[in-house]
Design an enzyme around this catalytic site. Structure first.
Site: not given
Ligand code: AHR
Length: 500
Positions: A25, A70, A170-171, A242, A290, A349
């Site tokens: 990203e 994002n 995305n999201e 996460y 992710e 990432q």
């Molecule tokens: O990976 C970091 C961020 O986490 C990404 O930009 C977003 O999609 C997520 O919230």
């Protein structure tokens, strides 16, 4: 005592190697001084760091998602193509960073080609819409003779790139997202963008945004609503997750793989419920685009608290411990146990930003602890995933309730009989495992383990560089039984063979 049972006839399905993907990203130093740093001693003629490319190969990454995250939700892709000297910087609102637009679509896609990586592109459905998404697809995949394809050719690239995988935003469920939408708004837009994109190139696969995490208030209803609009158009629904250790709650952190498993099962149930209503034979699969350990709550101040910065600032450069590596290994166990429904996975990432690979600007590139379980699994998990039965004790956790003390996934290569077995020991005691393999002879030839370490170890580069996997504890085998020993709080990748 734990018993793990494998049978060569009981298979989940082929391992889609796209599950060993990652994510680049335009965030912090992932691109600039991460993958790309012209003038670096190892940089190639295009400005991409050779040391990072070599570590990416060693890591075993198969595909890379790009350009966000994002970031994509306010990205104007046209500003990142054409002669570099004509490109203008813009203020990326997602990470409040001035994006120089030096690396854009062509640079990224050509990097993927050179490195043998499959690209996974995302379109901006935050501040932009159907027309811009179709234009980018045509720019990437169109044949000569239309406006956007001809622009690509004018920019020096004759052959279409043939990008197969596309994320529809995305999201979009997240209030932090630039251009955030409710499920109905997003579902309708994704359906229209997806329809137009498949009319442009019917060979592509599309990913609709699922929930940003299982903790979102809209989780469940978001998937159902979005898929009620997009079911016939998209191929995959995304998942993001996460995990972090909070308040010293080691047991819950070590149980993260079970939370991930429940998340997968719930998304599959939501998708299949829409399929049932539609009396559809189509099965939506998951793009887990992710996932990782990220100290999001405890170390990250939040996007809106970031000052406006330029020149590749250091953002979200988490340092990882051995414990984090064990959890990453265990999350891979969950991905492999669901290969029938998880088609794509992206460790988020790749470089510097919550990443297995770190760099010093103008200096070295190095492996974090989390590099090792990913590399071992990417190397060994080929062929088909087996249904692994694990009879084991349980551990009570504050966050996830009762979780298994030991988890396992296995793969077998039908051509060679090569067997890989990945086992996590979440308990703080050494464990003995009987490996049963009725209906086939099997052997274990060896293994490597990542071990947890304790508080304080995660903060330094020296620790990460000194951290290496160790040999698995000795395996006893003979007379049809195999006994494995697992170190406390460990993740082990065993390799061997099974007669088919
Ligand atoms: O990976 C970091 C961020 O986490 C990404 O930009 C977003 O999609 C997520 O919230």
């Amino acid at each position: 005592m734990t018993i793990i049972t494998l049978h060569p006839d009981f298979r989940i399905g082929p391992v889609d190697r796209r599950v060993f993907g990652s994510f680049v990203e335009h965030l912090g130093r992932c691109v600039y001084t991460g993958v790309y740093e012209p003038g670096h001693a190892t940089a190639d003629e295009h400005g991409f760091r050779g040391d990072v490319a070599a570590l990416t190969k060693e890591l075993g990454v198969t595909l890379v998602r790009y350009p966000g995250g994002n970031f994509v939700s306010n990205y104007v892709w046209e500003d990142g193509v054409g002669p570099v000297e004509d490109r203008k910087p813009f203020l990326d609102l997602a990470w409040r960073t001035v994006e120089p637009n030096v690396v854009g679509t062509d640079e990224f896609l050509q990097y993927c080609e050179r490195e043998g990586l499959e690209p996974m592109m995302a379109v901006n459905l935050g501040t932009r819409g159907v027309a811009e998404a179709v234009a980018l697809l045509e720019y990437c995949n169109g044949e000569a003779g239309t406006k956007w394809a001809d622009m690509r050719i004018a920019n020096g690239r004759e052959e279409p790139y043939g990008v197969k995988l596309w994320c529809l935003g995305n999201e979009m469920d997240g209030p932090w997202q630039i251009g955030h939408k409710d499920a109905h708004e997003y579902g309708k837009l994704a359906a229209e963008a997806g329809k137009a994109m498949k009319l442009t190139d019917p060979s592509i696969e599309l990913v609709a945004c699922g929930s940003s995490s299982m903790q979102m208030d809209t989780f469940g209803s978001w998937e159902r609503t979005v898929l009620s609009y997009t079911y016939d158009i998209v191929d995959h629904i995304s998942m993001h997750a996460y995990y972090e250790e909070l308040d010293g709650d080691r047991a819950s952190f070590l149980g993260s793989g079970t939370a991930m498993e429940r998340f997968v099962e719930r998304v599959v149930a939501s998708a299949d419920a829409i399929g049932a209503e539609k009396r559809s034979d189509k099965r939506i699969t998951i793009s887990f685009d992710e996932w990782n350990v990220w100290y999001l709550t405890s170390r990250f101040p939040g996007e809106s608290n970031l000052p406006i910065q330029r020149d590749a600032p250091r953002i979200i450069e988490d340092r990882y411990s051995g414990l984090d590596a064990v959890v990453v290994g265990d999350l891979i166990v969950t991905l492999l146990r669901h290969t029938d429904r998880i088609a794509i996975g992206c460790l988020a990432q790749l470089v510097n930003v919550i990443a297995p690979i770190m760099t010093d600007p103008d200096g070295a590139a190095w492996r974090q602890t989390t590099f090792h379980p990913f590399a071992a699994a990417a190397r060994l998990a080929t062929g088909e995933a087996l249904q692994v039965k694990v009879d084991t004790d349980t551990i009570a956790t504050a966050k996830h309730g009762v979780v298994p003390a030991i988890t396992a996934a296995a793969t077998i290569d039908p051509d060679t009989g090569a067997l890989a077995l990945f086992v996590t020991n979440r308990s703080d005691q050494e464990q003995t495992v009987t490996l049963r393999h009725p209906g086939a002879t099997a052997r274990i030839d060896g293994g490597t383990a990542v071990l947890a370490d304790h508080e304080g170890a995660r903060e330094t580069q020296e620790h990460a560089e000194a951290y290496t996997p160790v040999d698995a504890l000795p395996v006893e085998q003979g007379n049809g039984t195999i006994t494995l020993r697992l170190a406390p709080e460990s993740w082990t990748a065993f390799h061997g063979a099974m007669e088919l």
